[in-house]
Write a protein that holds these residues in place. Structure first.
Motif, PDB file in Angstrom:
ATOM      1  N   TRP A  28       0.748  -1.374  -0.138  1.00 56.33           N
ATOM      2  CA  TRP A  28       0.275   0.233   0.135  1.00 56.33           C
ATOM      3  C   TRP A  28       0.862   1.308  -0.184  1.00 56.33           C
ATOM      4  CZ3 TRP A  28      -0.932  -4.313   3.792  1.00 56.33           C
ATOM      5  CH2 TRP A  28      -1.940  -5.008   3.105  1.00 56.33           C
ATOM      6  N   THR A  60      -4.775   5.175  -5.636  1.00 59.02           N
ATOM      7  CA  THR A  60      -3.941   4.761  -6.570  1.00 59.02           C
ATOM      8  C   THR A  60      -2.704   4.480  -5.585  1.00 59.02           C
ATOM      9  OG1 THR A  60      -4.293   6.557  -8.287  1.00 59.02           O
ATOM     10  CG2 THR A  60      -2.477   4.885  -8.565  1.00 59.02           C
ATOM     11  N   VAL A  61      -2.574   2.831  -5.906  1.00 57.58           N
ATOM     12  CA  VAL A  61      -1.570   2.597  -5.042  1.00 57.58           C
ATOM     13  C   VAL A  61      -1.011   0.823  -5.459  1.00 57.58           C
ATOM     14  CG1 VAL A  61      -2.694   2.998  -2.521  1.00 57.58           C
ATOM     15  CG2 VAL A  61      -3.512   0.205  -4.114  1.00 57.58           C
ATOM     16  N   ASN A  62       0.480   0.945  -5.091  1.00 58.12           N
ATOM     17  CA  ASN A  62       0.609  -0.723  -6.066  1.00 58.12           C
ATOM     18  C   ASN A  62      -0.239  -1.774  -4.567  1.00 58.12           C
ATOM     19  OD1 ASN A  62       2.450   0.906  -7.757  1.00 58.12           O
ATOM     20  ND2 ASN A  62       4.031   1.262  -6.310  1.00 58.12           N
ATOM     21  N   THR A  63      -0.325  -2.555  -6.182  1.00 57.95           N
ATOM     22  CA  THR A  63      -1.751  -3.722  -4.927  1.00 57.95           C
ATOM     23  C   THR A  63      -1.246  -4.692  -6.177  1.00 57.95           C
ATOM     24  OG1 THR A  63      -3.568  -4.800  -3.835  1.00 57.95           O
ATOM     25  CG2 THR A  63      -3.541  -3.457  -6.130  1.00 57.95           C
ATOM     26  N   GLU A  79      -0.094  -0.515 -10.181  1.00 56.10           N
ATOM     27  CA  GLU A  79       0.181   0.228  -9.599  1.00 56.10           C
ATOM     28  C   GLU A  79      -1.516   0.722 -10.467  1.00 56.10           C
ATOM     29  OE1 GLU A  79       1.614   4.604  -8.430  1.00 56.10           O
ATOM     30  OE2 GLU A  79       2.679   3.123  -9.929  1.00 56.10           O
TER      31      GLU A  79
END
Length: 128
Positions: A28, A60-63, A79
């Motif tokens: 996150w 907006t996150v890396n997941t 992302e």
């Protein structure tokens, strides 16, 4: 967030692990001490606040992909806009990749897989 008690770190049950190597992943956002500048620190605080208080806001996150981009594996890290919940980010499906970018994204994803494999095994040949 004033008056809201938040954990310093994400709760243990929300910390995901890499499906390939089993190492802990922080999907996150980077831990606050690695962030530089107020914008990044504020982003980290928003993510923690959203998880801790189950705000279900969009960030907006890396997941994990989990089907948001159908051409990529479910365990690919992307992302993307996600709804942030107490159970972690829920990626918003973006649909199929446009033809203009599909090739380069699939090439990058393959390259990243090779780098991860080489890092896990320590083999130069796994990266080629």
């Amino acid at each position: 967030m004033e008056g809201t008690k938040m954990p310093f770190f994400f709760p243990n049950e929300l910390i995901p692990y890499c499906p390939k190597c089993g190492e802990e992943m922080n999907l996150w956002g980077r831990p606050w001490n690695f962030l530089e500048g107020e914008e990044y620190r504020a982003s980290w605080q928003r993510a923690v606040d959203s998880i801790y208080n189950n705000k279900e806001d969009m960030q907006t996150v890396n997941t994990l992909n989990n089907g948001a981009i159908p051409e990529l594996p479910a365990d690919a890290i992307i992302e993307v806009n996600s709804v942030i919940t107490k159970d972690g980010p829920k990626p918003i499906a973006v649909g199929k990749l446009p033809s203009a970018v599909k090739g380069i994204i699939l090439q990058m994803e393959n390259f990243e897989e090779l780098v991860v494999q080489a890092a896990i095994t320590g083999s130069y040949h796994d990266a080629s």
